[in-house]
Design a protein around this motif. Structure first.
Motif, PDB file in Angstrom:
ATOM      1  N   CYS A 155       7.113  92.303  66.159  1.00  0.00           N
ATOM      2  CA  CYS A 155       8.130  91.877  67.122  1.00  0.00           C
ATOM      3  C   CYS A 155       7.686  90.546  67.710  1.00  0.00           C
ATOM      4  CB  CYS A 155       8.326  92.921  68.236  1.00  0.00           C
ATOM      5  SG  CYS A 155       6.804  93.382  69.076  1.00  0.00           S
ATOM      6  N   SER A 156       8.604  89.806  68.283  1.00  0.00           N
ATOM      7  CA  SER A 156       8.268  88.509  68.872  1.00  0.00           C
ATOM      8  C   SER A 156       9.332  88.115  69.886  1.00  0.00           C
ATOM      9  CB  SER A 156       8.166  87.426  67.783  1.00  0.00           C
ATOM     10  OG  SER A 156       9.426  87.203  67.174  1.00  0.00           O
ATOM     11  N   THR A 157       8.977  87.153  70.728  1.00  0.00           N
ATOM     12  CA  THR A 157       9.924  86.629  71.709  1.00  0.00           C
ATOM     13  C   THR A 157       9.501  85.230  72.097  1.00  0.00           C
ATOM     14  OG1 THR A 157      11.048  87.104  73.798  1.00  0.00           O
ATOM     15  CG2 THR A 157       8.679  87.479  73.749  1.00  0.00           C
ATOM     16  N   GLU A 158      10.452  84.464  72.613  1.00  0.00           N
ATOM     17  CA  GLU A 158      10.154  83.111  73.066  1.00  0.00           C
ATOM     18  C   GLU A 158      10.028  83.086  74.584  1.00  0.00           C
ATOM     19  OE1 GLU A 158      12.812  80.114  71.749  1.00  0.00           O
ATOM     20  OE2 GLU A 158      11.978  80.022  69.722  1.00  0.00           O
ATOM     21  N   LEU A 159       9.141  82.206  75.070  1.00  0.00           N
ATOM     22  CA  LEU A 159       8.937  82.041  76.501  1.00  0.00           C
ATOM     23  C   LEU A 159       9.550  80.724  76.949  1.00  0.00           C
ATOM     24  CD1 LEU A 159       5.167  83.105  76.760  1.00  0.00           C
ATOM     25  CD2 LEU A 159       7.195  84.537  77.077  1.00  0.00           C
ATOM     26  N   ARG A 160      10.027  80.723  78.155  1.00  0.00           N
ATOM     27  CA  ARG A 160      10.617  79.496  78.700  1.00  0.00           C
ATOM     28  C   ARG A 160       9.512  78.525  79.122  1.00  0.00           C
ATOM     29  NH1 ARG A 160      14.110  83.162  81.491  1.00  0.00           N
ATOM     30  NH2 ARG A 160      13.212  82.561  83.510  1.00  0.00           N
ATOM     31  N   PRO A 161       9.711  77.225  78.938  1.00  0.00           N
ATOM     32  CA  PRO A 161       8.674  76.242  79.287  1.00  0.00           C
ATOM     33  C   PRO A 161       8.259  76.279  80.755  1.00  0.00           C
ATOM     34  CG  PRO A 161      10.354  75.239  77.904  1.00  0.00           C
ATOM     35  CD  PRO A 161      10.861  76.598  78.259  1.00  0.00           C
ATOM     36  N   GLY A 182       2.995  75.609  70.858  1.00  0.00           N
ATOM     37  CA  GLY A 182       4.060  74.622  70.990  1.00  0.00           C
ATOM     38  C   GLY A 182       4.570  74.484  72.408  1.00  0.00           C
ATOM     39  N   THR A 183       5.460  73.543  72.609  1.00  0.00           N
ATOM     40  CA  THR A 183       6.073  73.350  73.920  1.00  0.00           C
ATOM     41  C   THR A 183       6.871  74.582  74.315  1.00  0.00           C
ATOM     42  OG1 THR A 183       6.253  70.987  73.434  1.00  0.00           O
ATOM     43  CG2 THR A 183       7.533  71.824  75.287  1.00  0.00           C
ATOM     44  N   VAL A 184       7.646  75.103  73.358  1.00  0.00           N
ATOM     45  CA  VAL A 184       8.319  76.386  73.555  1.00  0.00           C
ATOM     46  C   VAL A 184       7.448  77.436  72.875  1.00  0.00           C
ATOM     47  CG1 VAL A 184      10.385  77.748  73.123  1.00  0.00           C
ATOM     48  CG2 VAL A 184      10.589  75.294  73.601  1.00  0.00           C
ATOM     49  N   GLN A 185       6.767  78.246  73.675  1.00  0.00           N
ATOM     50  CA  GLN A 185       5.798  79.182  73.118  1.00  0.00           C
ATOM     51  C   GLN A 185       6.466  80.464  72.631  1.00  0.00           C
ATOM     52  OE1 GLN A 185       2.953  78.913  76.636  1.00  0.00           O
ATOM     53  NE2 GLN A 185       1.508  78.798  74.937  1.00  0.00           N
ATOM     54  N   ARG A 186       5.953  80.967  71.514  1.00  0.00           N
ATOM     55  CA  ARG A 186       6.429  82.226  70.955  1.00  0.00           C
ATOM     56  C   ARG A 186       5.292  83.242  70.988  1.00  0.00           C
ATOM     57  NH1 ARG A 186      10.317  84.704  68.074  1.00  0.00           N
ATOM     58  NH2 ARG A 186      11.667  82.891  68.261  1.00  0.00           N
ATOM     59  N   VAL A 187       5.611  84.449  71.446  1.00  0.00           N
ATOM     60  CA  VAL A 187       4.648  85.550  71.492  1.00  0.00           C
ATOM     61  C   VAL A 187       4.957  86.501  70.345  1.00  0.00           C
ATOM     62  CG1 VAL A 187       3.658  87.382  72.913  1.00  0.00           C
ATOM     63  CG2 VAL A 187       4.560  85.313  74.011  1.00  0.00           C
ATOM     64  N   SER A 235      -0.694  81.608  82.447  1.00  0.00           N
ATOM     65  CA  SER A 235      -0.956  80.176  82.478  1.00  0.00           C
ATOM     66  C   SER A 235      -1.620  79.894  83.819  1.00  0.00           C
ATOM     67  CB  SER A 235       0.352  79.388  82.327  1.00  0.00           C
ATOM     68  OG  SER A 235       1.199  79.627  83.451  1.00  0.00           O
ATOM     69  N   LYS A 236      -1.693  78.663  84.215  1.00  0.00           N
ATOM     70  CA  LYS A 236      -2.279  78.352  85.528  1.00  0.00           C
ATOM     71  C   LYS A 236      -1.355  78.767  86.668  1.00  0.00           C
ATOM     72  CE  LYS A 236      -5.272  74.515  84.126  1.00  0.00           C
ATOM     73  NZ  LYS A 236      -5.600  73.092  84.323  1.00  0.00           N
ATOM     74  N   THR A 237      -0.066  78.933  86.355  1.00  0.00           N
ATOM     75  CA  THR A 237       0.897  79.177  87.439  1.00  0.00           C
ATOM     76  C   THR A 237       1.718  80.444  87.272  1.00  0.00           C
ATOM     77  OG1 THR A 237       2.522  77.805  86.257  1.00  0.00           O
ATOM     78  CG2 THR A 237       1.144  76.699  87.906  1.00  0.00           C
ATOM     79  N   GLN A 238       1.645  81.123  86.105  1.00  0.00           N
ATOM     80  CA  GLN A 238       2.512  82.276  85.889  1.00  0.00           C
ATOM     81  C   GLN A 238       1.784  83.356  85.102  1.00  0.00           C
ATOM     82  OE1 GLN A 238       6.111  82.795  86.793  1.00  0.00           O
ATOM     83  NE2 GLN A 238       5.160  84.791  86.424  1.00  0.00           N
ATOM     84  N   VAL A 239       1.873  84.603  85.606  1.00  0.00           N
ATOM     85  CA  VAL A 239       1.374  85.772  84.885  1.00  0.00           C
ATOM     86  C   VAL A 239       2.571  86.485  84.269  1.00  0.00           C
ATOM     87  CG1 VAL A 239       0.167  87.980  85.077  1.00  0.00           C
ATOM     88  CG2 VAL A 239      -0.622  86.004  86.399  1.00  0.00           C
ATOM     89  N   ILE A 240       2.432  86.916  82.997  1.00  0.00           N
ATOM     90  CA  ILE A 240       3.526  87.592  82.298  1.00  0.00           C
ATOM     91  C   ILE A 240       3.013  88.924  81.753  1.00  0.00           C
ATOM     92  CG2 ILE A 240       5.240  87.436  80.464  1.00  0.00           C
ATOM     93  CD1 ILE A 240       5.023  84.429  80.571  1.00  0.00           C
TER      94      ILE A 240
END
Length: 919
Positions: free
Chosen positions: A159-165, A140-145, A187-192
């Protein structure tokens, strides 16, 4: 259990089980080249695992066998394989998205997780080194891990958490092999970086820009954890590796809590100029793949150990190693290159390489040899055609690749690439000598069916993409249809002593897309006849005998639908004295038209599997004992199915299976009717389905005989209130036909006159148009005319039930149809609602469509509103127009919404959800 006793390779050791379904997936051509290809077996055995549309394929390349893992209803979006290659996890995107964990030894789905990510499904998935945990990221646009313990029966994540767009779309995910509580995504611009435990999931988002090291970073591709320290690595499109490490006061007791936030970029190591597409850790090596097709091995200090490359390998999508190490290294062939920069001998396992241009290769590291395992279509596969006399199927794609495949031996025979061209449609001639190909640039090629070499210079008389191509039964004519609504005909002529093809004529014969072109045979001769069917509801027949150079003559033009849109066309088998043309429309109805008069002789309920029939084909008959048994193959938007003929509306006489969730582009059947083929368009796959007609016949028998299948289509069934009400109306219509007030002895009958059909239909909540009423009455009236020469004048209850079920809307009254009409002819009022002016509505009812007279309109409105102007308690024979007009102004608002029209004027019940949607 079967899973406990399963061993590697047992999938292909078992005897093929009896096919229990009318259609069973037998083979898949093509695969999803955007996902990884995995090597499953040891040594020289080449067993691959890859994804084709919504199916996981386990392919024994050397044994020429496939096993299919089927369970997803949407296209699979991601997959991962455990370290020991036993457990395979797949996930999809779309409605009712699933996560399924499979046992690759037995092919059994050992765990299915429902409702994991309700929004849009799963974007990335990874499995831990110990194969106990799964990590997923939603699409989704707001991704959940989420982190799952898939061996647990719980449907909830641990467990889970939401990521900021602003972190970008995270589409790659991998666990730390040394620590199952740690994983990384990018993603193409951010490592988490993530750390989970005790029902909590923490993450850190280290920053990195071109200014950090005063060097171009590029876009991130994939990330991994280092094999012998706390570092992590990320590959970039600039050919560099970002080295991440824990920086700051991370004490051992605090390490698990703080580590994600401590990860920082400590180095930016330039590895090469070309973009890195694959980054992985294998044993004690760091392995990269790039856009030039090079595979490089590095040690833990990022020192180059070896490089494998080949001039014809495209951008690398995945690398998968076989299990045991190979023999000591040997010589390298000249076609590929391998270099080693270490003084120690470099030994690595053989591996499977997949590229983004749909090629799979086997690389033997001891010889540095690249062997092509598969090469499939790089773009959409839109065209398939089966040879009329041999077990051959031709497959054409938008990348210009045309392949002919022996589907009995499951091997490719010949191919040809049309550079810079896109194949849109294919057709063999009835003799099997020619293969015609239509292209998106409007050109038509006539090819030799065996060599695929051109039989003559290509034609280019179409001004748009060619969508249909077809030969006449005697191979004397070839017809095409294109996106510019034109039909073009080519003729075989004798020229200089040899037979060749020439352009005859073309005609802009439709004003909406052409859905089918169809050759047939004249009833009184062996000459061909040609028809075309368009979304403009026109069935056009052409006079080939009278046509001449640049002049295509139209013999008949008939409108075959009033409101529905016809979608496909076929010649109906000769099951009776009368000959028919079969059509299917977007309202789930199939219609039979007399081949000569084009009169609609029957309307029947077709298969209702989520979307209307898009293409239909009569299966070639192979039943010598009963030549009257015929079957129809069809495709809908995403399914393939079979239908027993004759069509009669019985829902048990058809079945369908999901074949291409993203859309089916074409359908073909083998010359003997044993196989059906479907092309998946943009999923770039072709599926071969084995036909089991006995299973379909058995399902139809179990569904019951005579009226039993039709009772189940009535609300409440045979014992329900709806059926009792229908009986009451039917017998009341009998009384009316004899006269309500008569004192004479009534003749007991089980029939009603045909004139009473409309009244009973309307009483049951089905409101047919005048044209539909005429079709219904004619259907019954002339049902026996060809055989007996007499017209039928009455109908019994059983036949009436069938007539009602076949003609009524497939899914009942829908508010959406009224809303759609208001969207087209209405306007937005000051509140933003779509409305129609009262005067405009009355004018439309009197001037458009099956228009009403002013007196008819007044009668209808006063009846609907429950008022009778100009009279006392009884209904008058005539109406005063001025009284009706006054009533209209009084009872009907000046601005009419869809809800007012449906509920207040027509008095139709509107379900609460529909009301809410409309508001």
């Amino acid at each position: 259990s079967l899973v406990w006793a399963a061993t590697p390779g047992m999938l292909f050791q078992e005897d093929k089980q009896t096919r229990l379904h009318p259609l069973s997936l037998s083979w898949v051509l093509g695969y999803n080249s955007s996902l990884a290809v995995h090597s499953l077996m040891d040594g020289e055995d080449r067993v691959l695992l890859y994804v084709s549309s919504h199916t996981v394929v386990i392919h024994d390349v050397l044994g020429n066998r496939q096993y299919h893992l089927q369970g997803h209803t949407n296209v699979i979006s991601c997959l991962c394989v455990s370290e020991d290659r036993r457990w395979v996890a797949t996930a999809d995107r779309g409605p009712d998205a699933l996560i399924i964990v499979w046992d690759s030894f037995s092919g059994i789905p050992v765990r299915t997780i429902f409702e994991s990510h309700l929004e849009d499904g799963v974007s990335a998935i990874a499995i831990s080194q110990d194969a106990k945990y799964l990590a997923t990221i939603s699409a989704g646009t707001v991704q959940r891990v989420c982190v799952w313990k898939w061996t647990s029966p719980s449907e909830k994540p641990m467990c889970s958490t939401e990521l900021r767009p602003e972190f970008g779309h995270q589409d790659y995910l991998v666990f730390n092999p040394q620590n199952p509580y740690e994983f990384v995504s990018n993603s193409k611009t951010q490592v988490i970086f993530y750390l989970w435990g005790n029902a909590s999931l923490q993450y850190g988002t280290p920053l990195l820009s071109n200014q950090t090291f005063n060097s171009m970073v590029g876009h991130f591709s994939q990330s991994v954890f280092h094999f012998n320290n706390s570092q992590a690595l990320t590959g970039t499109s600039a050919g560099k590796l970002v080295v991440w490490d824990a920086v700051g006061p991370c004490t051992p007791s605090e390490e698990r809590r703080i580590k994600p936030h401590c990860m920082k970029a400590t180095k930016l190591v330039p590895m090469q100029k070309d973009s890195l597409t694959v980054l992985m850790v294998f044993e004690s090596y760091i392995v990269t793949g790039d856009v030039k097709g090079q595979v490089k091995f590095y040690d833990g200090d990022l020192q180059l150990l070896a490089c494998y490359s080949h001039s014809k390998v495209g951008p690398i999508r995945s690398i998968s190693f076989s299990k045991p190490p190979p023999d000591p290294p040997g010589a390298s062939p000249t076609s590929s290159t391998s270099c080693s920069t270490s003084s120690q001998p470099f030994i690595a396992r053989n591996f499977i390489l997949s590229t983004s241009d749909a090629t799979v290769l086997h690389v033997a590291t001891d010889r540095a040899s690249f062997e092509k395992v598969m090469e499939e279509a790089k773009k959409a596969v839109s065209a398939i055609a089966c040879h009329p006399r041999q077990a051959l199927v031709a497959v054409g794609s938008h990348c210009g690749l045309l392949k002919v495949w022996d589907y009995q031996q499951t091997e490719y025979l010949v191919s040809r690439i049309f550079t810079g061209a896109s194949i849109q449609c294919l057709s063999y001639d009835p003799e099997g000598y020619f293969l015609a190909a239509g292209f998106t640039d409007g050109s038509v090629y006539l090819l030799d069916a065996i060599s695929l070499q051109s039989s003559c210079k290509e034609f280019k008389f179409s001004h748009g993409p060619v969508t249909h191509v077809s030969f006449s039964h005697d191979s004397e004519y070839l017809a095409t249809a294109d996106e510019k609504y034109s039909v073009t005909v080519y003729k075989r002529v004798l020229q200089n002593g040899s037979r060749c093809w020439e352009h005859l004529a073309g005609l802009h014969s439709h004003y909406k897309p052409i859905r089918s072109i169809l050759f047939g045979i004249q009833l009184d001769s062996n000459k061909p006849r040609l028809l075309s069917l368009g979304e403009d509801r026109q069935l056009v027949e052409y006079d080939l005998n009278s046509s001449s150079k640049d002049r295509l003559v139209v013999l008949h033009r008939d409108r075959v639908e009033q409101a529905a849109v016809p979608l496909c066309l076929a010649w109906y088998p000769q099951l009776s004295t009368e000959s028919f043309i079969l059509t299917a429309n977007n309202c789930y109805k199939m219609k039979l038209y007399n081949t000569t008069t084009k009169m609609c002789r029957k309307t029947l309920l077709g298969p209702t599997y989520g979307s209307p029939l898009e293409k239909i084909q009569i299966l070639p008959t192979t039943n010598a004992t009963d030549p009257q048994k015929h079957y129809l193959a069809y495709i809908t938007k995403d399914k393939v199915g079979l239908q027993i003929l004759p069509v009669d509306g019985n829902p048990h006489k058809s079945s369908a299976f999901i074949c291409h969730p993203d859309g089916v582009s074409d359908l073909a059947s083998s010359y003997d009717g044993r196989y059906v083929f479907t092309a998946g368009g943009k999923d770039r796959t072709v599926m071969k389905w084995e036909v089991n007609l006995n299973a379909l016949d058995a399902a139809a028998s179990l569904g019951g005989e005579d009226l039993i299948p039709f009772y189940s289509l009535l609300d409440g069934g045979r014992e329900g209130e709806f059926f009792r009400e229908l009986e009451d109306y039917f017998y009341y219509a009998q009384l009316c036909s004899h006269g309500i007030d008569t004192l004479e002895t009534r003749q007991v009958s089980t029939h009603i006159p045909l004139e009473e059909i409309p009244s009973v239909m309307r009483a049951m909540g089905f409101y047919p148009s005048e044209e539909k009423i005429e079709e219904m009455i004619n259907e019954v009236k002339f049902s026996k005319y060809v055989d007996t020469g007499e017209q039928v004048t009455k109908i019994n209850l059983g036949d009436f039930i069938k007539l009602y079920i076949n003609h009524r809307p497939a899914f009942g009254l829908s508010m959406k149809e009224i809303q759609r009409a208001f969207q087209v002819i209405g306007y937005d009022n000051e509140n933003g609602d779509k409305v129609i002016d009262r005067g405009d509505l009355l004018l439309l009812l009197q001037c458009r469509g099956e228009h009403m007279t002013e007196d008819e309109l007044a009668r209808c409105l006063t009846t609907l509103l429950g008022k009778h102007p100009g009279g006392g308690g009884s209904e008058p024979d005539t109406y005063d127009p001025s009284g009706a007009a006054a009533l209209t102004e009084e009872e009907i608002p000046e601005e009419i919404t869809a809800e007012i029209f449906a509920a207040d004027i027509l008095g139709l019940p509107i379900a609460d959800p529909e009301k809410e949607n409309m508001k």
